[in-house]
Motif scaffolding. Sequence first.
Motif, PDB file in Angstrom:
ATOM      1  N   ALA A  50      37.556  45.029  56.308  1.00 54.86           N
ATOM      2  CA  ALA A  50      36.937  44.372  55.151  1.00 54.86           C
ATOM      3  C   ALA A  50      36.978  45.231  53.897  1.00 54.86           C
ATOM      4  O   ALA A  50      37.307  44.746  52.811  1.00 54.86           O
ATOM      5  N   ALA A  51      36.678  46.516  54.006  1.00 54.25           N
ATOM      6  CA  ALA A  51      36.625  47.380  52.824  1.00 54.25           C
ATOM      7  C   ALA A  51      37.998  47.545  52.198  1.00 54.25           C
ATOM      8  O   ALA A  51      38.152  47.416  50.983  1.00 54.25           O
ATOM      9  N   VAL A  52      39.015  47.810  53.021  1.00 51.82           N
ATOM     10  CA  VAL A  52      40.353  47.991  52.464  1.00 51.82           C
ATOM     11  C   VAL A  52      40.880  46.677  51.885  1.00 51.82           C
ATOM     12  O   VAL A  52      41.553  46.671  50.848  1.00 51.82           O
ATOM     13  N   ALA A  77      41.906  46.247  48.019  1.00 46.83           N
ATOM     14  CA  ALA A  77      43.250  45.726  47.751  1.00 46.83           C
ATOM     15  C   ALA A  77      43.189  44.469  46.888  1.00 46.83           C
ATOM     16  O   ALA A  77      43.976  44.316  45.949  1.00 46.83           O
ATOM     17  N   GLU A  78      42.261  43.593  47.184  1.00 51.69           N
ATOM     18  CA  GLU A  78      42.138  42.365  46.390  1.00 51.69           C
ATOM     19  C   GLU A  78      41.790  42.680  44.940  1.00 51.69           C
ATOM     20  O   GLU A  78      42.308  42.053  44.021  1.00 51.69           O
ATOM     21  N   ARG A  79      40.921  43.647  44.734  1.00 50.10           N
ATOM     22  CA  ARG A  79      40.570  44.029  43.360  1.00 50.10           C
ATOM     23  C   ARG A  79      41.754  44.671  42.646  1.00 50.10           C
ATOM     24  O   ARG A  79      41.866  44.583  41.430  1.00 50.10           O
ATOM     25  N   LEU A  80      42.653  45.283  43.394  1.00 51.47           N
ATOM     26  CA  LEU A  80      43.835  45.904  42.789  1.00 51.47           C
ATOM     27  C   LEU A  80      44.934  44.886  42.476  1.00 51.47           C
ATOM     28  O   LEU A  80      45.551  44.950  41.415  1.00 51.47           O
ATOM     29  N   VAL A  81      45.210  43.973  43.401  1.00 52.21           N
ATOM     30  CA  VAL A  81      46.387  43.111  43.279  1.00 52.21           C
ATOM     31  C   VAL A  81      46.084  41.614  43.240  1.00 52.21           C
ATOM     32  O   VAL A  81      46.996  40.818  43.080  1.00 52.21           O
ATOM     33  N   GLY A  82      44.838  41.244  43.450  1.00 49.13           N
ATOM     34  CA  GLY A  82      44.490  39.826  43.482  1.00 49.13           C
ATOM     35  C   GLY A  82      44.497  39.286  44.905  1.00 49.13           C
ATOM     36  O   GLY A  82      45.029  39.914  45.823  1.00 49.13           O
ATOM     37  N   PRO A  83      43.936  38.097  45.084  1.00 50.41           N
ATOM     38  CA  PRO A  83      43.757  37.553  46.433  1.00 50.41           C
ATOM     39  C   PRO A  83      45.068  37.194  47.143  1.00 50.41           C
ATOM     40  O   PRO A  83      45.151  37.300  48.368  1.00 50.41           O
ATOM     41  N   ASP A  84      46.081  36.793  46.398  1.00 50.80           N
ATOM     42  CA  ASP A  84      47.327  36.370  47.039  1.00 50.80           C
ATOM     43  C   ASP A  84      48.067  37.514  47.730  1.00 50.80           C
ATOM     44  O   ASP A  84      48.750  37.296  48.731  1.00 50.80           O
ATOM     45  N   THR A 101      49.749  48.069  53.309  1.00 53.84           N
ATOM     46  CA  THR A 101      50.460  49.203  52.708  1.00 53.84           C
ATOM     47  C   THR A 101      49.544  50.413  52.603  1.00 53.84           C
ATOM     48  O   THR A 101      49.930  51.532  52.960  1.00 53.84           O
ATOM     49  N   ILE A 102      48.330  50.192  52.132  1.00 52.03           N
ATOM     50  CA  ILE A 102      47.346  51.275  52.004  1.00 52.03           C
ATOM     51  C   ILE A 102      47.082  51.902  53.372  1.00 52.03           C
ATOM     52  O   ILE A 102      47.133  53.127  53.532  1.00 52.03           O
ATOM     53  N   THR A 103      46.810  51.057  54.351  1.00 56.80           N
ATOM     54  CA  THR A 103      46.483  51.542  55.692  1.00 56.80           C
ATOM     55  C   THR A 103      47.669  52.266  56.319  1.00 56.80           C
ATOM     56  O   THR A 103      47.506  53.328  56.925  1.00 56.80           O
ATOM     57  N   ALA A 104      48.863  51.709  56.152  1.00 55.76           N
ATOM     58  CA  ALA A 104      50.054  52.342  56.729  1.00 55.76           C
ATOM     59  C   ALA A 104      50.297  53.714  56.103  1.00 55.76           C
ATOM     60  O   ALA A 104      50.586  54.685  56.821  1.00 55.76           O
ATOM     61  N   TRP A 105      50.169  53.809  54.784  1.00 61.03           N
ATOM     62  CA  TRP A 105      50.369  55.112  54.148  1.00 61.03           C
ATOM     63  C   TRP A 105      49.309  56.109  54.621  1.00 61.03           C
ATOM     64  O   TRP A 105      49.638  57.220  55.047  1.00 61.03           O
ATOM     65  N   ALA A 106      48.040  55.723  54.529  1.00 59.83           N
ATOM     66  CA  ALA A 106      46.961  56.645  54.894  1.00 59.83           C
ATOM     67  C   ALA A 106      47.076  57.059  56.358  1.00 59.83           C
ATOM     68  O   ALA A 106      46.987  58.248  56.681  1.00 59.83           O
ATOM     69  N   ILE A 157      49.783  55.634  45.230  1.00 66.47           N
ATOM     70  CA  ILE A 157      49.701  54.326  45.904  1.00 66.47           C
ATOM     71  C   ILE A 157      48.784  53.410  45.084  1.00 66.47           C
ATOM     72  O   ILE A 157      49.113  52.255  44.826  1.00 66.47           O
ATOM     73  N   ALA A 158      47.633  53.939  44.664  1.00 70.46           N
ATOM     74  CA  ALA A 158      46.697  53.145  43.857  1.00 70.46           C
ATOM     75  C   ALA A 158      47.356  52.704  42.548  1.00 70.46           C
ATOM     76  O   ALA A 158      47.248  51.538  42.155  1.00 70.46           O
ATOM     77  N   ALA A 159      48.034  53.634  41.875  1.00 71.03           N
ATOM     78  CA  ALA A 159      48.674  53.304  40.606  1.00 71.03           C
ATOM     79  C   ALA A 159      49.787  52.276  40.793  1.00 71.03           C
ATOM     80  O   ALA A 159      49.925  51.346  39.969  1.00 71.03           O
ATOM     81  N   ALA A 160      50.561  52.416  41.845  1.00 72.72           N
ATOM     82  CA  ALA A 160      51.644  51.464  42.092  1.00 72.72           C
ATOM     83  C   ALA A 160      51.098  50.070  42.348  1.00 72.72           C
ATOM     84  O   ALA A 160      51.636  49.073  41.841  1.00 72.72           O
ATOM     85  N   LEU A 161      50.040  49.979  43.131  1.00 74.31           N
ATOM     86  CA  LEU A 161      49.463  48.670  43.419  1.00 74.31           C
ATOM     87  C   LEU A 161      48.777  48.085  42.196  1.00 74.31           C
ATOM     88  O   LEU A 161      48.863  46.887  41.945  1.00 74.31           O
ATOM     89  N   ALA A 162      48.118  48.938  41.420  1.00 71.75           N
ATOM     90  CA  ALA A 162      47.424  48.447  40.226  1.00 71.75           C
ATOM     91  C   ALA A 162      48.401  48.033  39.124  1.00 71.75           C
ATOM     92  O   ALA A 162      48.100  47.171  38.311  1.00 71.75           O
ATOM     93  N   GLY A 163      49.589  48.664  39.127  1.00 69.93           N
ATOM     94  CA  GLY A 163      50.579  48.390  38.071  1.00 69.93           C
ATOM     95  C   GLY A 163      51.177  47.028  38.224  1.00 69.93           C
ATOM     96  O   GLY A 163      51.525  46.321  37.325  1.00 69.93           O
TER      97      GLY A 163
END
Length: 189
Positions: free
Chosen positions: A128-130, A134-141, A149-154, A183-189
């Motif tokens: 739920a947290a990730v 992620a939704e706040r970074l890239v949107g619900p879709d 991606t976040i989980t796999a990298w971490a 990773i955060a910057a790439a997803l937020a971009g």
Amino acid sequence: MPTPDRTSLEAIIAAGREILRADGLPGLTMQAVAQRVGVRAPSLYKRVRGRDDLLRLVVETSLHDLDARVDAALATTGEAGPGDPSADLVELARTMRTFARENPAEYRLIFAEVPDAAQASALERSSAAVLAVAERLVGPDDALPAARTITAWANGFITMELSGAFRLGGDVDEAFEYGARHIAAALAG
């Protein structure tokens, strides 16, 4: 007249986690748990169906511990600022890493392929947290692929670190921070 209970499910799970931390997965046996809680092994079967059930309970409890840490970390970052999702992603990754360093055997077990290791509800709750970050970074879709991606990298970074795979020198802490920020910057971009 029934015999009194000499142990509890909570004590059995706690003993299982302690044994896992000290002796690893091979040391986590029903006999070892029984000795730790002061009963004979057959007495455990009143509370736990077998080793697979014990592993499932240990994983669920470990996931709950990790979830609580992530929730606390994200609550702290939210109070310190406007709830920047990039900062939350970095904090989430740091929290996973700290948990893994403190509990390497439990961390490995969470991501291992163990028969019936964790119920779907426990895994869903721990995601739920990730997913929220992620939704706040890239949107619900795109939240689910971003969360993966976040989980796999971490998890990849943490697993390599735990196994001592980073042997080329350099500062591993700095590399982790670099990866999390990028990773955060790439997803937020």
